[in-house]
Design an enzyme around this catalytic site. Structure first.
Site, short mmCIF file in Angstrom:
data_model
loop_
_atom_site.label_atom_id
_atom_site.label_comp_id
_atom_site.label_asym_id
_atom_site.label_seq_id
_atom_site.Cartn_x
_atom_site.Cartn_y
_atom_site.Cartn_z
N HIS A 86 3.71 3.38 12.56
CA HIS A 86 2.59 4.20 13.04
C HIS A 86 3.07 5.21 14.08
O HIS A 86 2.34 5.56 15.00
CB HIS A 86 1.45 3.34 13.58
N ASP A 102 5.90 1.56 6.92
CA ASP A 102 4.61 0.91 6.70
C ASP A 102 3.79 1.85 5.82
O ASP A 102 3.15 2.75 6.31
CB ASP A 102 3.91 0.66 8.04
N GLU A 122 4.85 -5.99 3.42
CA GLU A 122 4.47 -5.05 4.47
C GLU A 122 5.69 -4.58 5.24
O GLU A 122 6.68 -5.32 5.38
CB GLU A 122 3.50 -5.72 5.47
N GLU A 129 -5.02 1.95 2.46
CA GLU A 129 -5.02 0.76 3.32
C GLU A 129 -5.21 1.13 4.77
O GLU A 129 -5.89 0.42 5.52
CB GLU A 129 -3.70 0.00 3.13
N GLU A 130 -4.61 2.23 5.20
CA GLU A 130 -4.63 2.59 6.61
C GLU A 130 -6.02 2.99 7.11
O GLU A 130 -6.23 3.12 8.31
CB GLU A 130 -3.64 3.73 6.88
N HIS A 137 0.83 -1.21 0.00
CA HIS A 137 0.00 0.00 0.00
C HIS A 137 0.86 1.26 0.00
O HIS A 137 1.93 1.32 0.59
CB HIS A 137 -1.02 -0.01 1.14
#
Length: 362
Positions: A323, A179, A236, A213-214, A62
């Site tokens: 994140h 990510d 990923e 995606e998030e 992503h």
């Protein structure tokens, strides 16, 4: 792995729904491929000169990163925000962000933290935060100044302000959005590895870079309908757990190889596909680690449900502090992920595909 490429992709501005800069950056490294995008900011990269009558392997990663959006502008010039993706609030105060205006201008801001001088004893001891009480300060003193002088509007996106760097001596990458910009770089690197032998492959390989995606695996819902894969390999930037568990418990250790994910909250892996990948890892000396995740999810949860079900191999690059603003990952782990993916693709033949698809189960 071209670390300069990874760095440029990492630095690109691209929270969920605003991935255009990432799309252009990735496409810039895909000049020898057939490239197209769609209305959602999904990007498709196809091999040139392939007949198109072979089983299809979709490479997924992503494009989007966790970020924010301007929710309101207060009279004093502070910006109310909401999150695009899953930050934990305690990691946000006092860090800087970049806001992209509708005119394309990039503005620096600080996620406000109340100075200790103004806190009472309860506030000093508390870690409780809510997004409604976090504001971004861009140095303005009024709403008029925000809108007229800075050009910031409600709905403008923002991301952490971090610049990529590479420690060549120790093989460590530092930056933001690993990510899943790590996964995006892995797709390009994998396709480059198999490019020269593309006509001898038993499969057609399509790189599908998914948006949003998030915020709920939305892009992969579209990409799988377009690509219609028979199999998929998903990359990923997986959370590294080596600082939080013992060596015996940790399943995402940096510098310990590619992470092969058995399950998470969105997906239970196809065991035949995993066994095939681990067999090849042993054969070619590729370091790997297995993971059973209690939480988390990937696009595999969406891709695997398309059509008559798509077996998905999830390959993770252990990345510390995903994140949050700042990440570490190892070049060796990036290269282990792409080497394993390339060997998996090269080794596929009709019998192996039939076995993975469980067409021989009855």
């Amino acid at each position: 792995m071209d670390i300069d490429m990874f760095g440029k992709i990492s630095d690109a501005f691209g929270p969920s729904g605003f991935e255009e800069e990432v799309v252009r950056t990735v496409a810039g490294y895909c000049g020898k491929y057939q490239v197209e995008n769609d209305a959602m900011n999904n990007l498709y990269v196809r091999m040139p000169g392939v007949a198109g009558d072979k089983p299809v392997v979709q490479l997924d990663a992503h494009l989007d990163e966790c970020g924010f959006m301007v929710q309101c502008i207060h009279d004093n010039g502070c910006l109310g925000i909401l999150m695009l993706g899953g930050f934990h609030l305690t990691s946000l105060p006092a860090h800087t962000v970049i806001i992209k205006t509708r005119a394309g201008r990039k503005i620096r801001g600080i996620i406000m933290s109340k100075p200790v001088h103004f806190m009472n004893d309860k506030e000093r001891a508390s870690l409780e935060l809510c997004i409604e009480n976090l504001y971004v300060d861009i140095g303005a003193t009024s709403r008029r100044e925000v809108e007229d002088d800075f050009g910031v509007s409600i709905g403008d996106p923002m991301v952490p302000e971090v610049s990529f760097s590479y420690d060549e001596e120790h093989g460590i990458c530092f930056g933001k959005a690993f990510d899943n910009r790590a996964g995006c770089a892995c797709i390009v690197d994998t396709m480059n590895k198999i490019y020269d032998g593309r006509n001898e492959l038993a499969v057609d390989v399509v790189g599908a870079f998914a948006a949003q995606e998030e915020v709920g695996m939305r892009g992969a819902t579209v990409t799988t309908q377009v690509v219609k894969p028979d199999l998929a390999i998903l990359f990923e930037g997986s959370p590294s757990d080596d600082f939080f568990f013992s060596a015996a418990q940790a399943q995402g250790r940096m510098k310990n190889g590619v992470q092969i994910r058995r399950m998470d909250k969105s997906y239970i892996s196809n065991p035949v596909f995993m066994e095939y990948a681990m067999e090849l890892a042993g054969k070619f000396g590729i370091r790997y680690q297995e993971a059973v995740r209690r939480g988390g999810s990937t696009n595999a949860g969406r891709i695997s449900l398309i059509g008559k079900a798509v077996p998905v191999l999830v390959l993770g690059v252990p990345s510390r502090y995903v994140h949050s603003h700042y990440n570490f990952c190892a070049k060796d782990d990036l290269e282990a992920a792409t080497e394993l993916a390339a060997q998996v693709i090269r080794g596929l033949d009709p019998e192996r595909i039939r076995h993975i698809l469980r067409q021989d189960i009855l």
